[in-house]
Design a protein around this motif. Structure first.
Motif, PDB file in Angstrom:
ATOM      1  N   PRO A 435      58.756  -7.658  54.990  1.00  0.00           N
ATOM      2  CA  PRO A 435      58.433  -9.006  54.521  1.00  0.00           C
ATOM      3  C   PRO A 435      58.766 -10.079  55.556  1.00  0.00           C
ATOM      4  CG  PRO A 435      59.772  -7.838  52.891  1.00  0.00           C
ATOM      5  CD  PRO A 435      59.732  -6.994  54.133  1.00  0.00           C
ATOM      6  N   ARG A 436      59.756  -9.802  56.397  1.00  0.00           N
ATOM      7  CA  ARG A 436      60.179 -10.792  57.401  1.00  0.00           C
ATOM      8  C   ARG A 436      59.618 -10.433  58.769  1.00  0.00           C
ATOM      9  NH1 ARG A 436      65.511 -10.627  58.935  1.00  0.00           N
ATOM     10  NH2 ARG A 436      65.738 -12.764  59.588  1.00  0.00           N
ATOM     11  N   GLU A 437      59.520 -11.449  59.610  1.00  0.00           N
ATOM     12  CA  GLU A 437      59.166 -11.163  61.004  1.00  0.00           C
ATOM     13  C   GLU A 437      60.462 -10.789  61.715  1.00  0.00           C
ATOM     14  OE1 GLU A 437      56.456 -13.904  63.077  1.00  0.00           O
ATOM     15  OE2 GLU A 437      57.768 -13.599  64.806  1.00  0.00           O
ATOM     16  N   HIS A 451      51.856  -6.310  62.302  1.00  0.00           N
ATOM     17  CA  HIS A 451      52.953  -6.598  61.389  1.00  0.00           C
ATOM     18  C   HIS A 451      52.340  -6.762  60.005  1.00  0.00           C
ATOM     19  CE1 HIS A 451      56.031  -9.682  59.671  1.00  0.00           C
ATOM     20  NE2 HIS A 451      56.299  -8.456  59.263  1.00  0.00           N
ATOM     21  N   LEU A 452      52.827  -5.975  59.058  1.00  0.00           N
ATOM     22  CA  LEU A 452      52.335  -6.063  57.682  1.00  0.00           C
ATOM     23  C   LEU A 452      53.409  -6.772  56.857  1.00  0.00           C
ATOM     24  CD1 LEU A 452      50.531  -3.883  58.982  1.00  0.00           C
ATOM     25  CD2 LEU A 452      50.731  -2.537  56.904  1.00  0.00           C
ATOM     26  N   PRO A 453      53.292  -8.105  56.709  1.00  0.00           N
ATOM     27  CA  PRO A 453      54.343  -8.867  56.035  1.00  0.00           C
ATOM     28  C   PRO A 453      54.178  -8.812  54.514  1.00  0.00           C
ATOM     29  CG  PRO A 453      52.682 -10.357  56.844  1.00  0.00           C
ATOM     30  CD  PRO A 453      52.188  -8.973  57.145  1.00  0.00           C
ATOM     31  N   LEU A 454      54.440  -7.669  53.963  1.00  0.00           N
ATOM     32  CA  LEU A 454      54.172  -7.443  52.535  1.00  0.00           C
ATOM     33  C   LEU A 454      55.166  -8.197  51.645  1.00  0.00           C
ATOM     34  CD1 LEU A 454      55.260  -3.728  51.913  1.00  0.00           C
ATOM     35  CD2 LEU A 454      56.386  -5.367  53.374  1.00  0.00           C
ATOM     36  N   LEU A 455      54.785  -8.427  50.429  1.00  0.00           N
ATOM     37  CA  LEU A 455      55.710  -9.044  49.473  1.00  0.00           C
ATOM     38  C   LEU A 455      56.788  -8.034  49.102  1.00  0.00           C
ATOM     39  CD1 LEU A 455      53.378 -10.943  47.001  1.00  0.00           C
ATOM     40  CD2 LEU A 455      55.228 -11.945  48.357  1.00  0.00           C
ATOM     41  N   PRO A 456      58.056  -8.476  48.964  1.00  0.00           N
ATOM     42  CA  PRO A 456      59.097  -7.527  48.559  1.00  0.00           C
ATOM     43  C   PRO A 456      58.680  -6.794  47.288  1.00  0.00           C
ATOM     44  CG  PRO A 456      60.080  -9.636  49.152  1.00  0.00           C
ATOM     45  CD  PRO A 456      58.600  -9.832  49.173  1.00  0.00           C
ATOM     46  N   GLY A 457      58.891  -5.487  47.289  1.00  0.00           N
ATOM     47  CA  GLY A 457      58.565  -4.694  46.099  1.00  0.00           C
ATOM     48  C   GLY A 457      57.215  -4.010  46.173  1.00  0.00           C
ATOM     49  N   THR A 458      56.474  -4.193  47.287  1.00  0.00           N
ATOM     50  CA  THR A 458      55.127  -3.606  47.332  1.00  0.00           C
ATOM     51  C   THR A 458      54.986  -2.537  48.423  1.00  0.00           C
ATOM     52  OG1 THR A 458      54.294  -5.398  48.736  1.00  0.00           O
ATOM     53  CG2 THR A 458      54.076  -5.686  46.360  1.00  0.00           C
ATOM     54  N   ASN A 459      56.087  -1.903  48.772  1.00  0.00           N
ATOM     55  CA  ASN A 459      56.019  -0.815  49.768  1.00  0.00           C
ATOM     56  C   ASN A 459      55.070   0.291  49.316  1.00  0.00           C
ATOM     57  OD1 ASN A 459      57.899  -1.725  51.670  1.00  0.00           O
ATOM     58  ND2 ASN A 459      59.626  -0.944  50.496  1.00  0.00           N
ATOM     59  N   VAL A 460      55.211   0.696  48.059  1.00  0.00           N
ATOM     60  CA  VAL A 460      54.467   1.873  47.592  1.00  0.00           C
ATOM     61  C   VAL A 460      52.957   1.637  47.660  1.00  0.00           C
ATOM     62  CG1 VAL A 460      54.006   3.364  45.601  1.00  0.00           C
ATOM     63  CG2 VAL A 460      56.367   2.846  46.265  1.00  0.00           C
ATOM     64  N   ALA A 508      45.625  -5.263  48.908  1.00  0.00           N
ATOM     65  CA  ALA A 508      45.811  -6.581  49.531  1.00  0.00           C
ATOM     66  C   ALA A 508      46.238  -7.614  48.495  1.00  0.00           C
ATOM     67  CB  ALA A 508      44.515  -7.011  50.219  1.00  0.00           C
ATOM     68  N   LYS A 509      45.641  -7.496  47.296  1.00  0.00           N
ATOM     69  CA  LYS A 509      45.927  -8.518  46.269  1.00  0.00           C
ATOM     70  C   LYS A 509      47.393  -8.497  45.852  1.00  0.00           C
ATOM     71  CE  LYS A 509      41.497  -7.716  44.289  1.00  0.00           C
ATOM     72  NZ  LYS A 509      41.172  -6.494  43.647  1.00  0.00           N
ATOM     73  N   ILE A 510      47.967  -7.323  45.726  1.00  0.00           N
ATOM     74  CA  ILE A 510      49.361  -7.285  45.256  1.00  0.00           C
ATOM     75  C   ILE A 510      50.379  -7.373  46.381  1.00  0.00           C
ATOM     76  CG2 ILE A 510      49.421  -6.239  42.941  1.00  0.00           C
ATOM     77  CD1 ILE A 510      49.253  -3.554  44.150  1.00  0.00           C
ATOM     78  N   SER A 511      50.001  -6.919  47.572  1.00  0.00           N
ATOM     79  CA  SER A 511      50.998  -6.892  48.648  1.00  0.00           C
ATOM     80  C   SER A 511      50.977  -8.149  49.503  1.00  0.00           C
ATOM     81  CB  SER A 511      50.742  -5.695  49.560  1.00  0.00           C
ATOM     82  OG  SER A 511      49.517  -5.874  50.251  1.00  0.00           O
ATOM     83  N   GLY A 512      49.863  -8.878  49.457  1.00  0.00           N
ATOM     84  CA  GLY A 512      49.756 -10.058  50.306  1.00  0.00           C
ATOM     85  C   GLY A 512      49.404  -9.709  51.750  1.00  0.00           C
TER      86      GLY A 512
END
Ligand code: SF4
Ligand code: SF4
Ligand code: SF4
Ligand code: FES
Length: 945
Positions: A435-437, A451-460, A508-512
């Motif tokens: 989520p962070r750079e 870099h895949l700056p995903l929202l916390p909780g969307t690893n899976v 993409a919709k859930i992970s950002g």
């Protein structure tokens, strides 16, 4: 000559395997092709003088001291930059060479302070040694010319100083910072006579980019860069090789001593995890071991509001045993339990779990891995068959694509990060999923491909989407899957992954993370010759932690990336011995070597050895213990080296549980936050006093050797043994080596291990037994430990922790370089100069809409509680996400984290908390209470003095 200096062969070893024969000073020598003449000579015991070269840096060829003569060649080639050739006849000592070398040294010495006798490097200075070696007796130019003798000393770094007047501009420091550490903090400014070493943009060391790893200090051949501890105390007279007690890299160090005082820790060149490199914590932050707050006498008290009473060891042990017995008599055998420490040695951990199973008579034992890497154990065991990472650290040097997921190696595993950065500078490609750079995304000479700056909780969902692309675009290694894996499980997994919700567009919709970036990253990973995954707590500390670990294993198997160098699924384990504490049987359901407690055969082996009956039912995990304490059925705990009150989530619940217990025994160095709820405090030992082993993230069993006696009078295993005896269970080890012998006998993966074996071979990676007498650097080479690799379906079940109108932001947590976990050690060192308080990182957009300024106080609230801390406005986090560390107890970061945890292992979901932030002007209610309690405990401590 310094008594503790490690051998220096002048230039790095040649990677080639074929050898050539040469003649050096009339003697034959056989060396690897590609070896420099300097190294060939030194390997043959001939010390060609040198100054600008050293064996962990590329040859530089600037000082001209190492010149030699080669038969049939004109001139005097520099031996540090000239490789040997078959049949070469080399002369290292001739009249002409002596004259040249004396001239070189004369120039150096004419611009050098002649204060050898009072210099801190006296006896450990290569310049001094070289002056002697070349027979310099006189300086013809005098000392009156233009010189640098008035150059200032930069003492800004708390641990080392830079005395420019002594610099010979050999550039070893600059090259160490570039090549070894990869920070590029130093340059040589100016030209000719004006050239000088400069930190950053002519800054002092403290204000520069320097991360205080110490590589430049180690490389410096003079007293220019020098540890302040040596300046203060003088040169060491002996040394002992041991292992760092901070992180899971497990660096080997030479502890350098003057009498009984530690004066320096120098990374050990033969250390197989660190190859002579270090970070600021292991290298410099060891002063906590003798900090004035360290408790040296056992303490007891009837109630937590009473003052502590200093007592002798036997009284404290008897008191603890009596209270535990009373509790068990009144509330049943299962009403007490124990926690083992990942800071302690395997031997110390093993006796604690044995105490619980044999003397308490239950399986209520757990360890801090519960709150960090328990999903690693579950996920890798399920898919691959073993609860540990697959590779040695050196494997990264063969990786072509490196995917870092939920880990921040440059701050949490700095020495491994430096090695990874070397490989990235050589051309390997990097994918960062975080989520962070994090620093790795962009640093000098390194830029992540994606870099895949995903929202916390969307690893899976993201790992599923990566797998989706790999299947969709034909990047699965079909041969590997067919030969190595359970094909039915693969087919089932594949059909789930190919569902539309797992497509990049769906995710993409859930992970950002936009679909094209996911697609591109998947292509890069799936097309690589060797692709490796490294991950950390950003994977495990989620309610789907175990799912994600299995998702990564699935991806690695599908692309054929397990079982050779350069690939694998690699947990970057947090604490120095978290791997070992798990290996030792610290979980309530497993005996040493991850064998389930319900297995009759395994249990009976232990029962026979220990002379007791072991409960076949798994005991309580840490959260079960807390819940049972709140419910009034769990009443006592023996806690070895873990600060549950600070490190576990949902602080208010933890405090409630601890305050309800009738006997808490804390064994630690300091009166930590948990000790505020304790009735007995048993002082522990620092790593400098321990005899035993730690196991690092690559399954490497490293020796920990004592450099001094236990300062409080007892080894930690002995304390546990005394308690077992007081409880009526006969435990009779006479030293730590005997404990390891028992571990080896009872644990198949450790069968060949003993202190003597480790002392002989240096270190070894388990499994180490009859099948693998010298250990197993790479796992799963021909087949998986479980036979065929198992693909496990990884459907995404979102956490119940959701943002809403009241708590619209997501908080995630992590670490910084200079502090370590709850900070019990690093906060008691000069490391505080870099980071004195936990800060909340906020994106400028979120800050602006709430009127929050950089450096101002912010209230951080979740449905669990609220705290106040200072804001740091940064684009490292994206809008909607805030980030903090948890190093300071008074911050109370875990007051806001929640009760949610991994579905399989109960690993807490530290990484996802829905929060709100707002400007604040004062501490939170919990922080006020904390301060009051700290003051009260301080008064109690004072009354003891
Ligand atoms: S201490 Fe490390 S980071 Fe700092 S200048 Fe020296 S080599 Fe570079
Ligand atoms: S500081 Fe030391 S290593 Fe760096 S250039 Fe000067 S003498 Fe060489
Ligand atoms: S990288 Fe880890 S093991 Fe190595 S010195 Fe730093 S803290 Fe110690
Ligand atoms: S050591 Fe070879 S030129 Fe300096």
């Amino acid at each position: 000559m310094n008594k503790t200096r490690q051998a220096d062969l002048g230039t790095p070893a040649s990677p080639k395997t074929e050898t050539v024969r040469v003649e050096i000073d009339g003697l034959p020598a056989t060396v690897k092709a590609g070896t420099t003449i300097l190294r060939a000579a030194r390997e043959s015991g001939i010390d060609v003088p040198k100054l600008c070269s050293t064996d962990n840096l590329k040859p530089f060829g600037s000082c001209r001291l190492c010149l030699v003569e080669v038969e049939g060649r004109k001139g005097y080639p520099a031996s540090c930059t000239t490789p040997v050739e078959a049949g070469m006849k080399i002369r290292t000592q001739t009249e002409a060479l002596s004259k040249i070398r004396r001239n070189v040294m004369e120039l150096y010495i004419s611009d050098h302070p002649l204060d050898c006798l009072t210099c801190s490097a006296n006896g450990d200075c290569e310049l001094q040694d070289m002056a002697g070696a070349v027979g310099l007796r006189d300086v013809r130019y005098g000392f009156d010319g233009e010189n640098h003798l008035d150059a200032p000393v930069d003492a800004s770094n708390p641990y080392f100083q830079f005395d420019a007047s002594k610099c010979i501009v050999c550039s070893r420091c600059v090259r160490a910072c570039d090549e070894v550490q990869g920070t590029f903090a130093l340059t040589i400014e100016g030209r000719g006579f004006d050239s000088k070493v400069s930190a950053g943009m002519s800054e002092n060391f403290l204000d520069s980019e320097c991360v205080s790893c110490g590589a430049c200090v180690q490389a410096c051949p003079t007293a220019t860069l020098m540890e302040k501890s040596i300046v203060d105390h003088g040169q060491p007279d002996h040394s002992v090789v041991t292992t760092c007690a901070y992180c899971g890299v497990g660096c080997s160090f030479q502890v350098e001593m003057k009498g009984s005082q530690v004066v320096r820790m120098t990374p050990y060149k033969d250390g197989q995890a660190n190859h002579g490199h270090s970070c600021v914590k292991g290298r410099f932050a060891w002063g906590y071991a003798s900090h004035r707050e360290r408790v040296m006498k056992p303490l007891i008290r009837d109630n937590t509001s009473d003052p502590w009473r200093e007592v002798e060891w036997q009284e404290a042990i008897d008191y603890a045993a009596r209270r535990f017995k009373e509790i068990q008599a009144r509330h049943g055998q299962k009403s007490i339990g124990g926690i083992t420490s990942s800071r302690c040695t395997n031997e110390e951990v093993f006796v604690v779990q044995k105490l619980v199973r044999a003397a308490f008579g239950n399986n209520n034992v757990d360890t801090c891995a519960r709150v960090c890497h328990s999903p690693t154990g579950y996920g890798l065991k399920t898919t691959l068959g073993t609860s540990a990472g697959t590779q040695p650290f050196d494997s990264v040097m063969d990786a072509d694509v490196i995917m870092v997921i939920g880990a921040n190696p440059t701050v949490a595993h700095p020495v491994f990060a430096s090695q990874m950065k070397q490989r990235l500078r050589e051309g390997a490609q990097l994918i960062v999923v975080d989520p962070r750079e994090i620093g790795l995304v962009r640093s000098p000479h390194i830029e992540a491909a994606y870099h895949l700056p995903l929202l916390p909780g969307t690893n899976v969902p993201v790992i599923n989407a990566l797998a989706h692309v790999i299947i969709d675009e034909g990047l699965v290694d079909d041969d590997y899957v067919r030969e190595r894996c359970e094909i039915d499980s693969f087919e089932a997994w594949k059909s789930r992954i190919m569902r539309p919700e797992n497509s990049p567009e769906g995710v993409a919709k859930i992970s950002g993370v936009d679909a094209e970036t996911i697609r591109a990253a998947a292509r890069l990973f799936g097309s690589a010759r060797n692709a490796a995954i490294y991950y950390g707590l950003g994977v495990t500390e989620h309610s789907q932690g175990s799912t994600m670990v299995m998702g990564m294993a699935n991806l690695a198997m599908a692309t054929g990336n397990i079982g050779r160098s350069g690939v694998g699924v690699n947990p970057l384990r947090g604490q120095n011995n978290v791997q070992g504490s798990c290996d030792m049987g610290s979980f309530p359901h497993e005996l040493a070597g991850y064998r389930h407690i319900s297995g009759d055969e395994v249990r009976s082996q232990f029962e026979e050895h220990w002379g007791v009956t072991i409960d076949p039912e798994p005991g309580f995990r840490i959260p079960n213990m807390f819940d049972a304490a709140c419910a009034g059925t769990f009443k006592g705990m023996y806690i070895q080296g873990e600060d549950l009150a600070q490190s576990d989530p949902d602080t208010l619940h933890v405090e409630d549980a601890l305050s309800k217990m009738q006997c808490i025994v804390v064994q630690d160095l300091f009166l930590n936050e948990t000790a505020k709820f304790a009735h007995v405090f048993l002082p522990g030992t620092s790593f400098l006093e321990k005899d035993g082993t730690f196991i690092n993230a690559e399954r490497r069993i490293n020796r920990v050797r004592p450099v001094m006696e236990a300062q409080q009078g007892k080894d930690e295993w002995e304390i546990t043994q005394d308690l077992a005896q007081a409880l009526g269970y006969p435990m009779n080890y006479s030293n730590a080596a005997e404990i390891m012998d028992e571990i080896a006998e009872l644990t198949p993966t450790f069968n060949n291990v003993s202190f003597k074996f480790l002392d002989d071979v240096g270190s070894v990676q388990w499994p180490c037994n009859e099948d693998a007498p010298m250990g197993t650097p790479i796992m799963h080479i021909d087949q998986f430990v479980r036979g065929k690799g198992l693909f496990v379906e990884t459907d995404y079940v979102p956490t119940e922790e959701r943002t809403n109108r009241k708590f619209p932001l997501l908080l995630t947590t992590g670490r910084i370089l200079s502090q370590y976990n709850v900070g019990a050690q690093t906060r008691r060192t000069a490391n505080n100069v870099w980071y004195g308080e936990d800060l909340l990182e906020v994106h400028p957009h979120d800050a602006e809409t709430r009127g929050i300024r950089d450096g101002s106080l912010v209230a951080l609230a979740s449905r669990k509680g609220d705290i106040t801390l200072r804001a740091k406005i940064t684009t490292r986090v994206k809008p909607g996400v805030v980030y903090t560390t948890f190093h300071n107890p008074e911050t109370g970061a875990n007051v806001v984290t929640t009760e949610y945890s991994d579905w399989a292992t109960n690993c807490p979901e530290y990484k996802v908390t829905a929060v709100q932030i707002s400007p604040a002007s004062r501490r939170s209610g919990w922080q006020e209470e904390f301060a009051a309690r700290a003051e009260q405990q301080g008064k109690i401590a004072e009354t003891n003095q």
